[in-house]
Write an enzyme that holds these catalytic residues in place. Structure first.
Site, short mmCIF file in Angstrom:
data_model
loop_
_atom_site.label_atom_id
_atom_site.label_comp_id
_atom_site.label_asym_id
_atom_site.label_seq_id
_atom_site.Cartn_x
_atom_site.Cartn_y
_atom_site.Cartn_z
N THR A 86 47.41 6.82 -13.51
CA THR A 86 47.27 8.01 -12.64
C THR A 86 47.46 7.36 -11.25
O THR A 86 47.08 6.28 -11.10
CB THR A 86 46.29 8.60 -12.86
N GLY A 87 47.93 8.17 -10.28
CA GLY A 87 47.93 7.89 -9.13
C GLY A 87 49.49 8.17 -8.59
O GLY A 87 50.20 8.82 -9.10
N GLY A 109 52.91 8.00 -7.94
CA GLY A 109 53.77 7.71 -8.68
C GLY A 109 54.98 6.44 -8.12
O GLY A 109 55.22 5.64 -8.90
N THR A 116 46.90 13.39 -12.46
CA THR A 116 47.65 13.31 -13.69
C THR A 116 46.53 13.07 -14.89
O THR A 116 45.36 12.73 -14.60
CB THR A 116 48.72 12.07 -13.73
N ARG A 169 61.72 16.09 -7.78
CA ARG A 169 61.32 14.66 -7.64
C ARG A 169 60.70 14.31 -9.09
O ARG A 169 59.94 15.16 -9.47
CB ARG A 169 60.12 14.68 -6.56
N VAL A 170 60.91 13.14 -9.55
CA VAL A 170 60.20 12.71 -10.89
C VAL A 170 59.36 11.43 -10.34
O VAL A 170 59.65 10.55 -9.66
CB VAL A 170 61.33 12.03 -11.80
N GLY A 171 58.11 11.53 -10.87
CA GLY A 171 56.78 10.63 -10.57
C GLY A 171 57.07 9.51 -11.52
O GLY A 171 57.92 9.22 -12.39
N ASP A 172 55.99 8.76 -11.80
CA ASP A 172 55.87 7.81 -12.72
C ASP A 172 55.55 8.04 -14.26
O ASP A 172 55.99 7.34 -15.12
CB ASP A 172 54.85 6.59 -12.05
N1 GLY Z 1 51.45 10.00 -11.11
C1 GLY Z 1 51.85 11.03 -10.90
C2 GLY Z 1 53.01 11.22 -9.95
O1 GLY Z 1 53.00 10.59 -9.11
O2 GLY Z 1 53.79 12.28 -10.21
#
Ligand code: GLY
Length: 352
Positions: free
Chosen positions: A254-255, A257, A203, A231-234
């Site tokens: 970043t990482g 999510g 990210t 799928r939606v991340g953070d």
């Molecule tokens: N941080 C990016 C994700 O997990 O989608």
């Protein structure tokens, strides 16, 4: 220049922060480069893949640009770059081989945010997120609705799947099972440039502070590679992938999510800065909580009891001090402090 705090002093600082965690094997590791910075000048901070982003953001800040415009223009360079397979054009696709992008923006002076999630075909989701903030009374648009919105504002539909990303996806697909109709890959060796992308959640986060002390941030990503469609991340979740409080500071991540969403950790980083922690301390404290909570999920914990995922926080306060910390280090992040653009060492909880 030597880092002003020796490790022992760092461990002593703050009872809630230091005591319990320092007693554990692994402890935490402050950065050895000064995390601070000259107060009263523009700053641009980004994840380690954002050295070109901080350069661009600073150039715009010096011309008097709004901090959000500066931060977005910075990350757009990486969104446009097919070589970065974690963001925008060339990002790794979902399990169906389709690139789905997530992004959020937050503008300190107006305390406004916008975000898009699972957006296909538009390579600059950060720009669409900014339009959501400016042209709707919503905070988040997803999927088809986000695409319709982007097209209405003149964004152009593109194929975001590069050959390189498609080959990496194909390799994953062909190796997935010996009980389906996909035969194993013709060659056993993965091209070296693709080895880092076997499964990733890269990210870019960008934070900016202008000369007047106004803050803004942006986080943009193609998300977890081979994720389930939808799928939606953070990254597009305000408080998780990004948070800005113009009276305190800005933070992004970043990482992995899901672990970040469970802890709303960018919000926590800002909260900790508001309680007086330095940006680096605040990032470490948030990581400590993420690591502690991960222990309740065996699938998120390795045999050594440590989280088995990567997580990184970036923070910039209103005074212009900055810092970053990673779950596992060493690692680096990008900072333009107004005088120099460089990668700096981040603090970390666990040694690699
Ligand atoms: N941080 C990016 C994700 O997990 O989608």
């Amino acid at each position: 220049m030597e880092y002003p705090w020796k490790r022992r002093e760092f461990l002593k600082a703050g009872t809630a922060f230091g005591a319990a965690w320092a007693a554990k094997p692994g402890g935490f590791f402050p950065s050895t480069t000064p995390p601070g910075g000259q107060a009263g000048s523009c700053k641009a901070v980004a994840s380690g893949n954002g050295i070109r982003a901080t350069e661009k953001a600073m150039a715009l800040l010096k011309e008097g640009a709004d901090p959000l415009e500066a931060a977005i223009a910075g990350v757009n360079i990486v969104e446009d770059d097919p070589e970065d397979m974690s963001v925008g054009y060339g990002g790794l696709p979902n399990e169906d081989g389709e690139v789905e992008l997530d992004a959020s923006v937050m503008h300190g002076p107006t305390h406004a945010s916008g975000a898009v999630a699972a957006l296909k075909h538009i390579k600059n989701p950060s720009q669409v997120a900014k339009l959501v903030m400016e042209r709707t009374n919503h905070c988040l648009l997803v999927g088809e609705g986000a695409l319709k919105f982007a097209l209405a504002y003149g964004f152009v539909k593109e194929n975001l799947l590069t050959d390189r990303a498609r080959e990496a996806w194909l390799r994953w697909k062909e190796n997935l099972s010996d009980r389906d109709n996909w035969l194993p890959p013709a060659s056993k060796t993965l091209p070296p440039e693709l080895q880092a992308y076997v499964r990733t959640y890269g990210t870019i986060n960008g934070l900016a502070l202008d000369e007047k002390g106004n803050l803004a941030g942006v986080t943009t990503t193609s998300g977890l590679s081979w994720k389930r469609a939808g799928r939606v991340g953070d990254s597009p979740i305000i408080g998780a992938g990004l948070y800005v409080d113009n009276d305190i500071g800005a933070a992004g991540s970043t990482g992995f999510g899901e672990a970040n969403i469970l802890n709303v950790a960018s919000f926590q980083v800002v909260l900790f800065m508001g309680q007086g922690m330095s940006p680096e301390q605040a990032c470490l404290e948030a990581l400590k909580r993420v690591a502690d909570k991960a222990k309740r999920h065996p699938r998120l914990t390795g045999p050594d009891g440590r989280p088995n995922f990567g997580m990184n926080y970036y923070a910039l306060n209103k005074k212009g001090e900055f810092g970053s910390a990673s779950m596992t280090g060493p690692s680096s992040y990008a900072v333009h402090d107004g005088a120099k653009n460089a990668l700096r060492e981040a603090a970390y909880l666990f040694k690699r």
